[in-house]
Design a protein around this motif. Structure first.
Motif, mmCIF file in Angstrom:
data_model
loop_
_atom_site.group_PDB
_atom_site.id
_atom_site.type_symbol
_atom_site.label_atom_id
_atom_site.label_comp_id
_atom_site.label_asym_id
_atom_site.label_seq_id
_atom_site.Cartn_x
_atom_site.Cartn_y
_atom_site.Cartn_z
ATOM 1 N N UNK A 48 0.829 -1.204 0.000
ATOM 2 C CA UNK A 48 0.000 0.000 0.000
ATOM 3 C C UNK A 48 0.864 1.255 0.000
ATOM 4 N N UNK A 49 1.898 1.264 0.830
ATOM 5 C CA UNK A 49 2.748 2.452 0.954
ATOM 6 C C UNK A 49 3.446 2.759 -0.366
ATOM 7 N N UNK A 50 3.967 1.719 -1.032
ATOM 8 C CA UNK A 50 4.666 1.930 -2.300
ATOM 9 C C UNK A 50 3.697 2.380 -3.385
ATOM 10 N N UNK A 51 2.525 1.756 -3.454
ATOM 11 C CA UNK A 51 1.535 2.131 -4.464
ATOM 12 C C UNK A 51 1.105 3.582 -4.282
ATOM 13 N N UNK A 52 0.842 3.993 -3.062
ATOM 14 C CA UNK A 52 0.415 5.370 -2.798
ATOM 15 C C UNK A 52 1.513 6.360 -3.171
ATOM 16 N N UNK A 53 2.733 6.069 -2.778
ATOM 17 C CA UNK A 53 3.839 6.992 -3.074
ATOM 18 C C UNK A 53 4.024 7.148 -4.576
ATOM 19 N N UNK A 54 3.967 6.045 -5.296
ATOM 20 C CA UNK A 54 4.161 6.121 -6.744
ATOM 21 C C UNK A 54 3.025 6.870 -7.432
ATOM 22 N N UNK A 55 1.795 6.652 -6.983
ATOM 23 C CA UNK A 55 0.656 7.295 -7.624
ATOM 24 C C UNK A 55 0.628 8.796 -7.367
ATOM 25 N N UNK A 56 0.954 9.202 -6.146
ATOM 26 C CA UNK A 56 1.015 10.641 -5.856
ATOM 27 C C UNK A 56 2.123 11.291 -6.674
ATOM 28 N N UNK A 57 3.280 10.644 -6.742
ATOM 29 C CA UNK A 57 4.385 11.183 -7.540
ATOM 30 C C UNK A 57 4.012 11.250 -9.015
ATOM 31 N N UNK A 58 3.321 10.217 -9.514
ATOM 32 C CA UNK A 58 2.899 10.218 -10.916
ATOM 33 C C UNK A 58 1.916 11.341 -11.204
ATOM 34 N N UNK A 59 1.039 11.616 -10.249
ATOM 35 C CA UNK A 59 0.091 12.719 -10.423
ATOM 36 C C UNK A 59 0.820 14.043 -10.586
ATOM 37 N N UNK A 60 1.834 14.265 -9.775
ATOM 38 C CA UNK A 60 2.598 15.504 -9.874
ATOM 39 C C UNK A 60 3.330 15.591 -11.209
ATOM 40 N N UNK A 61 3.817 14.471 -11.699
ATOM 41 C CA UNK A 61 4.473 14.455 -13.010
ATOM 42 C C UNK A 61 3.492 14.876 -14.098
ATOM 43 N N UNK A 62 2.290 14.301 -14.094
ATOM 44 C CA UNK A 62 1.327 14.610 -15.145
ATOM 45 C C UNK A 62 0.830 16.050 -15.040
ATOM 46 N N UNK A 63 0.569 16.506 -13.830
ATOM 47 C CA UNK A 63 0.094 17.876 -13.652
ATOM 48 C C UNK A 63 1.162 18.880 -14.062
ATOM 49 N N UNK A 64 2.404 18.607 -13.732
ATOM 50 C CA UNK A 64 3.494 19.487 -14.165
ATOM 51 C C UNK A 64 3.605 19.490 -15.678
ATOM 52 N N UNK A 65 3.450 18.312 -16.295
ATOM 53 C CA UNK A 65 3.491 18.231 -17.756
ATOM 54 C C UNK A 65 2.429 19.136 -18.383
ATOM 55 N N UNK A 66 1.193 19.063 -17.878
ATOM 56 C CA UNK A 66 0.125 19.900 -18.427
ATOM 57 C C UNK A 66 0.409 21.376 -18.203
ATOM 58 N N UNK A 67 0.904 21.725 -17.025
ATOM 59 C CA UNK A 67 1.171 23.129 -16.704
ATOM 60 C C UNK A 67 2.253 23.718 -17.601
ATOM 61 N N UNK A 68 3.277 22.920 -17.899
ATOM 62 C CA UNK A 68 4.420 23.431 -18.657
ATOM 63 C C UNK A 68 4.216 23.291 -20.160
ATOM 64 N N UNK A 69 3.704 22.152 -20.604
ATOM 65 C CA UNK A 69 3.657 21.857 -22.036
ATOM 66 C C UNK A 69 2.262 21.934 -22.649
#
Length: 236
Positions: free
Chosen positions: A162-183
């Motif tokens: 659970x801990x690993x899945x949550x950490x990866x998903x939150x990090x992935x969300x930030x990656x995608x949101x940053x992508x939309x904001x920048x590109x």
């Protein structure tokens, strides 16, 4: 990653005035930070004569934040529902890439009047402000389609704790949101030989690989030693 639950009715209608206020708030929160725009500034940006219009309709900054989520989640829920129906008909509900696309791709369709992804930037600001460690924790009830998607995704990530899945998903969300904001905005970086479609697909592939990869069996043990050594170096 425990299965999320719906704790309250999700549907919430908003008047035209309320929509103008919450969209103005979303844009200002995205540009100035969630704590960087006053309620009075939001009312002015929403073209309200009453400078206390935001408080009147949403009571507080936190109430306004929750209203932005409820409004946008309603839009995302409809798009995700259509995509989920197609995936189910095509037998793709056990494919993690398909589930991740249904979760993330509709966010790319939410643009403001200037063609920018204010909601993505706002959501990124919120996750950083709250230091969120739980995927989908926005302080509001989760809609049913998103609940189902997270349950399907959890099955795809059964090899993770659970801990690993949550950490990866939150990090992935930030990656995608940053992508939309920048590109993804009208004033985004030049293409430099890459189309937006290519960048979008490549970013989703990056998220899929980072989220679903197996746990490293023999992780390097020297990292903390390296970090301690760096911390011992005094600045010149």
């Amino acid at each position: 990653m425990d299965e999320p639950t719906i704790t309250a009715p999700f549907a919430q209608p908003f008047s035209d005035v309320q929509v103008r206020i919450l969209l103005a708030a979303e844009k200002l929160f995205a540009e100035n930070g969630i704590d960087g725009a006053s309620m009075r500034e939001i009312a002015v940006a929403a073209e309200q004569r009453n400078p206390f219009a935001a408080q009147y309709h949403f009571e507080s900054r936190e109430g306004l934040i929750r209203a932005v989520f409820a409004y946008r989640m309603g839009q995302l829920e409809e798009m995700r529902g259509r995509m989920l129906d197609r995936a189910e008909q095509e037998g793709r509900l056990e494919d993690p890439r398909s589930i991740l696309e249904i979760i993330y791709l509709p966010q790319a369709a939410l643009v403001d009047r200037e063609g920018n992804h204010s909601y993505a930037n706002f959501l990124c600001q919120y996750l950083l402000r709250e230091k969120s460690t739980w995927f989908g924790d926005f302080g509001t009830p989760l809609p049913p389609v998103l609940v189902r998607l997270l349950a399907l995704l959890r099955k795809c990530l059964s090899h993770l704790s659970d801990a690993t899945a949550q950490r990866r998903l939150v990090s992935s969300s930030l990656v995608f949101l940053h992508f939309l904001s920048v590109y993804g905005g009208s004033g985004g970086n030049p293409a430099r030989g890459e189309t937006f479609e290519f960048r979008l697909s490549d970013t989703l592939r990056q998220i899929e690989m980072a989220t679903c990869m197996p746990i490293e069996e023999n992780p390097p043990l020297h990292l903390l030693d390296e970090l301690r050594a760096l911390n011992q170096v005094q600045p010149a």
